[in-house]
Motif scaffolding. Structure first.
Motif, PDB file in Angstrom:
ATOM      1  N   SER A 167       0.791  -1.232   0.000  1.00 29.07           N
ATOM      2  CA  SER A 167       0.000   0.000   0.000  1.00 29.07           C
ATOM      3  C   SER A 167       0.821   1.277   0.000  1.00 29.07           C
ATOM      4  CB  SER A 167      -0.904   0.019   1.239  1.00 29.07           C
ATOM      5  OG  SER A 167      -0.107   0.105   2.423  1.00 29.07           O
ATOM      6  N   THR A 207     -12.009   5.645  -0.679  1.00 23.48           N
ATOM      7  CA  THR A 207     -11.259   6.406  -1.684  1.00 23.48           C
ATOM      8  C   THR A 207      -9.845   6.791  -1.236  1.00 23.48           C
ATOM      9  OG1 THR A 207     -12.258   8.468  -0.847  1.00 23.48           O
ATOM     10  CG2 THR A 207     -13.376   7.357  -2.677  1.00 23.48           C
ATOM     11  N   ASP A 208      -9.433   6.369  -0.044  1.00 19.57           N
ATOM     12  CA  ASP A 208      -8.104   6.733   0.441  1.00 19.57           C
ATOM     13  C   ASP A 208      -7.025   5.999  -0.345  1.00 19.57           C
ATOM     14  OD1 ASP A 208      -7.444   4.167   2.387  1.00 19.57           O
ATOM     15  OD2 ASP A 208      -9.561   4.727   2.371  1.00 19.57           O
ATOM     16  N   ASP A 209      -5.846   6.605  -0.423  1.00 23.91           N
ATOM     17  CA  ASP A 209      -4.741   6.035  -1.201  1.00 23.91           C
ATOM     18  C   ASP A 209      -4.237   4.726  -0.623  1.00 23.91           C
ATOM     19  OD1 ASP A 209      -4.824   8.076  -3.025  1.00 23.91           O
ATOM     20  OD2 ASP A 209      -3.209   9.242  -2.104  1.00 23.91           O
ATOM     21  N   LYS A 212      -5.607   1.715  -2.267  1.00 27.06           N
ATOM     22  CA  LYS A 212      -5.542   1.714  -3.737  1.00 27.06           C
ATOM     23  C   LYS A 212      -5.378   0.311  -4.281  1.00 27.06           C
ATOM     24  CE  LYS A 212      -2.874   3.570  -7.630  1.00 27.06           C
ATOM     25  NZ  LYS A 212      -1.765   4.465  -8.045  1.00 27.06           N
TER      26      LYS A 212
END
Length: 217
Positions: A167, A207-209, A212
């Motif tokens: 991540s 929607t947080d990185d 991803k």
């Protein structure tokens, strides 16, 4: 009042339980603590999260215990004791992927920590990933998931571990495509789980990185 899962906003040790309850269609409150953690901490059994709170106020602590309970009520672990133990066996194997990384968190110097993790990727993690890649390749030759045609606790545990390690949260550890470039069975399994409708829908809202690589790649 439904079950309440208490944890921080990041995936960490609470994500598998979130997924188990979500995929299983269990009604629960996903309570994510941040600024209020110091206030909530004394109320937990061991000063840690995750914690699962029941309707009567009883609390269940320790991620492994919560996950096992969640897997049972979600119908994502077999009823047969030996078959269930095989699933837990796999979960424990996958959790070992992160052990060397977690141990390196005790290295305070940033350059030394990054150097250690780069060495781990080339040595210890390479060996662990290859073992797990072979295991997954063997288990999924004739079925989409690790234990047949149905998603289980083990599939979600591996999916979470792969997403978390790649991540970008752990400095010195490559991102998804580089970290798993030599492990095609792992990447294929990750894609299979990421495209399960309930899993995909969950991450479309996140929607947080840091999440991803929990989404289809």
């Amino acid at each position: 009042m439904p079950l309440t899962l208490h944890y921080f906003p990041l995936p960490g040790k609470g994500e598998v339980s979130r997924l188990l309850l979500t995929v299983g269609g269990v009604d629960f409150v996903d309570k994510r603590h941040s600024d209020d953690w110091p206030e909530f901490k004394p109320k937990t059994p061991f000063g840690q999260m995750p914690v699962l709170e029941f309707e009567n106020g009883e609390l269940l602590a320790q991620s492994a215990a919560i996950e096992l309970y969640a897997a049972n009520i979600a119908g994502l672990i077999p009823k047969d004791p030996l078959a269930a133990s095989r699933v837990v066996e796999a979960v424990n194997l996958f959790n070992e992927m992160a052990d060397p990384i977690f141990q390196s968190m005790g290295i305070k110097d940033l350059e030394a920590r990054i150097a250690k993790r780069k060495d781990l990727v080339a040595t210890t993690l390479k060996s662990k990933f290859q073992t797990i890649n072979n295991y997954v390749d063997n288990k999924t030759k004739n079925s989409p998931f690790l234990f047949g045609d149905k998603l289980t606790y083990a599939d979600l545990a591996l999916f979470n571990m792969m997403g978390m390690l790649s991540s970008g949260f752990f400095d010195g550890i490559p991102l998804f495509n580089e970290l798993y470039a030599d492990y095609p069975a792992l990447k294929a399994h990750h894609a299979q789980v990421a495209n399960v409708p309930s899993v995909k829908a969950f991450y479309e809202k996140e929607t947080d990185d840091i999440r991803k690589y929990y989404r289809p790649q």
